[in-house]
Design an enzyme around this catalytic site. Structure first.
Site, PDB file in Angstrom:
ATOM      1  N   LYS A  45       0.892  -1.213  -0.042  1.00 27.93           N
ATOM      2  CA  LYS A  45      -0.172  -0.011  -0.036  1.00 27.93           C
ATOM      3  C   LYS A  45       0.965   1.263  -0.061  1.00 27.93           C
ATOM      4  O   LYS A  45       1.988   1.224   0.256  1.00 27.93           O
ATOM      5  CB  LYS A  45      -0.994   0.083   1.065  1.00 27.93           C
ATOM      6  N   TYR A 265      16.377  29.757   9.888  1.00 21.96           N
ATOM      7  CA  TYR A 265      15.178  30.610  10.359  1.00 21.96           C
ATOM      8  C   TYR A 265      15.104  30.706  11.754  1.00 21.96           C
ATOM      9  O   TYR A 265      15.376  29.665  12.497  1.00 21.96           O
ATOM     10  CB  TYR A 265      13.921  29.966   9.763  1.00 21.96           C
ATOM     11  N   MET A 343      12.347  24.415   3.706  1.00 21.85           N
ATOM     12  CA  MET A 343      11.608  23.438   2.746  1.00 21.85           C
ATOM     13  C   MET A 343      12.740  22.947   1.638  1.00 21.85           C
ATOM     14  O   MET A 343      12.344  21.695   1.222  1.00 21.85           O
ATOM     15  CB  MET A 343      10.763  24.554   1.884  1.00 21.85           C
TER      16      MET A 343
HETATM   17  C1  LIG Z   1      -0.427  -1.925   7.014  1.00 22.83           C
HETATM   18  C2  LIG Z   1      -0.895  -3.134   6.948  1.00 22.83           C
HETATM   19  C3  LIG Z   1      -0.088  -4.288   7.362  1.00 22.83           C
HETATM   20  C4  LIG Z   1       1.457  -4.351   7.234  1.00 22.83           C
HETATM   21  O1  LIG Z   1       1.844  -3.792   8.406  1.00 22.83           O
HETATM   22  P1  LIG Z   1       3.457  -3.464   8.869  1.00 22.83           P
HETATM   23  O2  LIG Z   1       3.469  -3.304  10.229  1.00 22.83           O
HETATM   24  O3  LIG Z   1       4.129  -2.657   7.917  1.00 22.83           O
HETATM   25  O4  LIG Z   1       4.172  -5.014   8.608  1.00 22.83           O
HETATM   26  C5  LIG Z   1      -0.653  -5.571   7.523  1.00 22.83           C
HETATM   27  N1  LIG Z   1      -1.950  -5.757   7.345  1.00 22.83           N
HETATM   28  C6  LIG Z   1      -2.891  -4.680   7.340  1.00 22.83           C
HETATM   29  C7  LIG Z   1      -4.451  -4.861   7.597  1.00 22.83           C
HETATM   30  C8  LIG Z   1      -2.192  -3.268   7.277  1.00 22.83           C
HETATM   31  O5  LIG Z   1      -3.136  -2.339   6.956  1.00 22.83           O
END
Ligand SMILES: *Cc1c(COP(=O)(O)O)cnc(C)c1O
Length: 402
Positions: A45, A265, A343
């Site tokens: 993801k 800054y 930035m």
């Molecule tokens: C993001 C996620 C994972 C992976 O988690 P990690 O801590 O990155 O290993 C697994 N299952 C679900 C449902 C997630 O949302």
């Protein structure tokens, strides 16, 4: 293989981001060993945690990954193009109106509410054929998923559900990074109950942290994300995963400033000595968070208690400290951040680096082999996940492919 720039980069970018696909594959194989007899999936993801889906997914397919998890449907559509025969689970489920898009791309939603389940049933009746789906059951996050009560109810018909396409039962641990947390045994017990209710369905519990500390926990498939990408999954234990990402900032100018002058800054940094400053062309717009340079930010228990010194393998032992690392790395030495991160620019103290060496150095490592991702994250009061997923688009990418 380098797909962008030469050894010194294209000269047109301020930052360089090296993605080591050899290390990624090694991490996958290591996680496979932890999974034992369970299948090891990959969570990709958020553009593969910021590393780039288009590079990560083909490398993982080549390493043997057969199952991917994404958060959103759009992410699943992208992964489908790169992995035509993989299983792709969508954590976000099947929001109203997305049912036919999911089926068209052969994406498997992890249904996360009774309402979604009803609509998926209607979808199946409309198409006249089983449509693969999973159930996401909440056992302690209160984020998304059916409640245990709902799961027990629908579980009374688990054979009917299986015939309609149910192929996966999943729940997500809230505290697996802290193996002693009392929520862990509660969630694991509920997972065991789910496994017995849906005894004929594939099950999954372990994210990276659970997998590394407790194995597959009886699940048929594990779901690591961060550990694949070299980040820390567990608190206060050595991170044995290989770093997959190196982020570097180009040195655009060397300045000589006098003791008593200030930097950046707010003039928050007053130089205590005559100082040689490497001005580097990466800043918070590149995900090198402003908080990394702020000395008052603390992370760890209670957010203001120093994190225990931990051994971290020889790679980072020398640069690790209780509050993370508020520095870059150049010519074999740490170069502390001077003043606020801006930035587009960050200033580093390179007074102790000999001029001759500095003339050759064109890049300052922000994190990678010499400074652990999570040590930088800690300095900014955050975690490796957030640092990776906010790296931004301005880096030139170098892909190491073995
Ligand atoms: C993001 C996620 C994972 C992976 O988690 P990690 O801590 O990155 O290993 C697994 N299952 C679900 C449902 C997630 O949302």
């Amino acid at each position: 293989m380098r797909i962008a720039g030469d050894v010194n980069g294209s000269l047109t970018s301020g930052g360089r981001f090296t993605l080591d696909l050899v290390a990624l594959k090694a991490n996958y194989l290591a996680l496979q060993r932890h999974s034992g007899t369970a299948e090891t999936a990959a969570v990709v993801k958020a553009d593969a945690y910021g590393l780039g889906t288009q590079y990560v997914v083909p490398a993982l397919v080549a390493a043997g990954v057969k199952t991917f998890y994404v958060a959103h449907i759009d992410e699943g559509i992208e992964v489908r193009k790169l992995a035509p025969s993989a299983r792709i689970f969508v954590i976000y489920g099947a929001p109203k109106g997305t049912e036919s898009v999911l089926s068209a791309h052969k994406l498997t939603p992890l249904i996360c509410s009774a309402e979604q389940l009803d609509r998926w049933g209607q979808h199946i009746r409309k198409t006249g054929a089983p449509q693969a789906y999973g159930l996401h059951v909440d056992t302690g996050m209160n984020r998304s998923g059916l409640t245990m009560t709902e799961a027990r109810l629908v579980g009374m018909h688990s054979d009917v559900l299986k015939a309609s396409g149910l192929c996966h039962i999943m729940t997500h641990p809230a505290c697996a990074d802290d193996p002693d947390h009392p929520l862990n045994p509660k969630q694991i017990a509920q997972f065991q109950e789910l496994k017995s209710i849906f005894s004929n369905i594939e099950s999954s519990y372990a994210n990276s942290a659970a997998l590394l500390s407790m194995g597959n926990l009886g699940g048929d498939i594990t779901r690591p994300g961060i550990a694949l990408y070299g980040g820390e999954a567990l608190n206060d234990v050595p991170n044995l995963m290989k770093p997959v990402v190196k982020a570097e900032a180009r040195i655009v100018q060397i300045r000589h400033a006098k003791a008593g002058e200030t930097v950046s800054y707010g003039a928050t940094e007053t130089l205590k000595r005559d100082t040689k400053i490497a001005v580097c062309a990466v800043g918070y717009a590149d995900g090198y968070h402003r908080s990394i340079g702020l000395k008052h930010v603390r992370n760890g228990p209670g957010n203001d208690t120093p994190r225990a010194q931990t051994e971290h393998g020889d790679r980072t032992e020398a640069v690790r400290n209780a509050y993370g690392v508020r520095a870059g790395f150049v010519c074999g030495a740490l170069a502390p951040i001077l003043g606020r991160v801006t930035m587009d620019f960050t200033m580093f103290d390179v007074t102790d680096v000999p001029d001759a060496q500095l003339d050759e150095a064109q890049w300052v490592e922000l994190f990678g082999e010499n400074i652990a991702l999570d040590d930088v994250a800690r300095a900014g009061g955050t975690i490796g996940y957030e640092l990776l997923t906010s790296l931004g688009r301005r880096y030139e990418r170098v892909i190491v492919n073995g």
